[in-house]
Motif scaffolding. Structure first.
Motif, PDB file in Angstrom:
ATOM      1  N   HIS A  68      -0.363  -4.241   5.039  1.00  0.00           N
ATOM      2  CA  HIS A  68      -1.471  -4.067   4.107  1.00  0.00           C
ATOM      3  C   HIS A  68      -1.759  -5.394   3.412  1.00  0.00           C
ATOM      4  O   HIS A  68      -0.859  -6.025   2.865  1.00  0.00           O
ATOM      5  N   LEU A  70      -3.189  -7.225   0.348  1.00  0.00           N
ATOM      6  CA  LEU A  70      -3.596  -7.051  -1.044  1.00  0.00           C
ATOM      7  C   LEU A  70      -4.579  -8.169  -1.364  1.00  0.00           C
ATOM      8  O   LEU A  70      -4.262  -9.342  -1.177  1.00  0.00           O
ATOM      9  N   ALA A  98       4.089   0.964  -5.309  1.00  0.00           N
ATOM     10  CA  ALA A  98       2.684   1.040  -5.691  1.00  0.00           C
ATOM     11  C   ALA A  98       2.612   1.066  -7.217  1.00  0.00           C
ATOM     12  O   ALA A  98       3.340   1.808  -7.867  1.00  0.00           O
ATOM     13  N   GLY A  99       1.772   0.221  -7.783  1.00  0.00           N
ATOM     14  CA  GLY A  99       1.628   0.144  -9.236  1.00  0.00           C
ATOM     15  C   GLY A  99       2.375  -1.011  -9.870  1.00  0.00           C
ATOM     16  O   GLY A  99       2.142  -1.342 -11.030  1.00  0.00           O
ATOM     17  N   LYS A 115      -1.941  -5.305  -9.251  1.00  0.00           N
ATOM     18  CA  LYS A 115      -0.889  -4.334  -8.952  1.00  0.00           C
ATOM     19  C   LYS A 115      -0.887  -3.998  -7.467  1.00  0.00           C
ATOM     20  O   LYS A 115      -1.943  -3.922  -6.843  1.00  0.00           O
ATOM     21  N   ASP A 117      -1.005  -1.838  -4.378  1.00  0.00           N
ATOM     22  CA  ASP A 117      -1.617  -0.523  -4.172  1.00  0.00           C
ATOM     23  C   ASP A 117      -0.896   0.280  -3.096  1.00  0.00           C
ATOM     24  O   ASP A 117      -1.279   1.407  -2.806  1.00  0.00           O
ATOM     25  N   VAL A 118       0.166  -0.303  -2.535  1.00  0.00           N
ATOM     26  CA  VAL A 118       1.041   0.413  -1.597  1.00  0.00           C
ATOM     27  C   VAL A 118       2.479  -0.007  -1.884  1.00  0.00           C
ATOM     28  O   VAL A 118       2.725  -1.055  -2.472  1.00  0.00           O
TER      29      VAL A 118
END
Length: 143
Positions: A68, A70, A98-99, A115, A117-118
């Motif tokens: 992923h 970001l 995540a976060g 942040k 997201d995964v």
């Protein structure tokens, strides 16, 4: 004021038509000179759909990316730690949820947390402290 707005809108259309992404403004006043460098992000080319990142500081067009990506949600300056000399939020190999805050982007003198997201492991970081980023600039890969 509407004359100024019309001028800006016309300039914006001309810049868009010509593919211009940077502009230097200078205006002289009685008390000094106002200078501003503007970098627009609309023309940025980042090909992520085919797994190749071509417009990042560390990446080359031959690097395939899995995982992923970001991306920066805004135009600004990226930072990997909360302050100069501090421990970075993450390093390559760090596990994130995540976060979790993984970077900051300073925009208009405000530090905005970026942040994850995964959840996963940070595989690659494309920015360094003080790197100027545009909207959608890849920051890191989380797998």
């Amino acid at each position: 004021m509407s004359s100024f707005r019309a001028t800006v809108e016309n300039m914006s259309k001309i810049m868009d038509d010509m593919g211009i992404t940077e502009l230097d403004l200078e205006r002289q006043f009685l008390f000094g000179v106002y200078r501003k460098h503007i970098h627009l992000s609309k023309q940025q080319a980042v090909a992520t759909s085919v797994g190749v990142i071509s417009n990042t500081p560390k990446a080359t067009s031959s690097q395939a990316v899995s995982g992923h990506i970001l991306k920066s949600p805004m135009v600004g300056v990226a930072y990997l730690s909360s302050e100069p000399g501090a421990k970075p939020f993450v390093k390559v190999g760090s596990t994130v949820n995540a976060g979790d805050t993984v970077a900051l982007v300073e925009a208009m003198k405000t530090f905005n947390p970026i942040k994850a997201d995964v959840s996963g492991v940070v595989k690659e970081i494309f920015v360094t402290d003080g790197t100027a980023v545009e909207y959608d600039t890849p920051i890191m890969v989380i797998e």
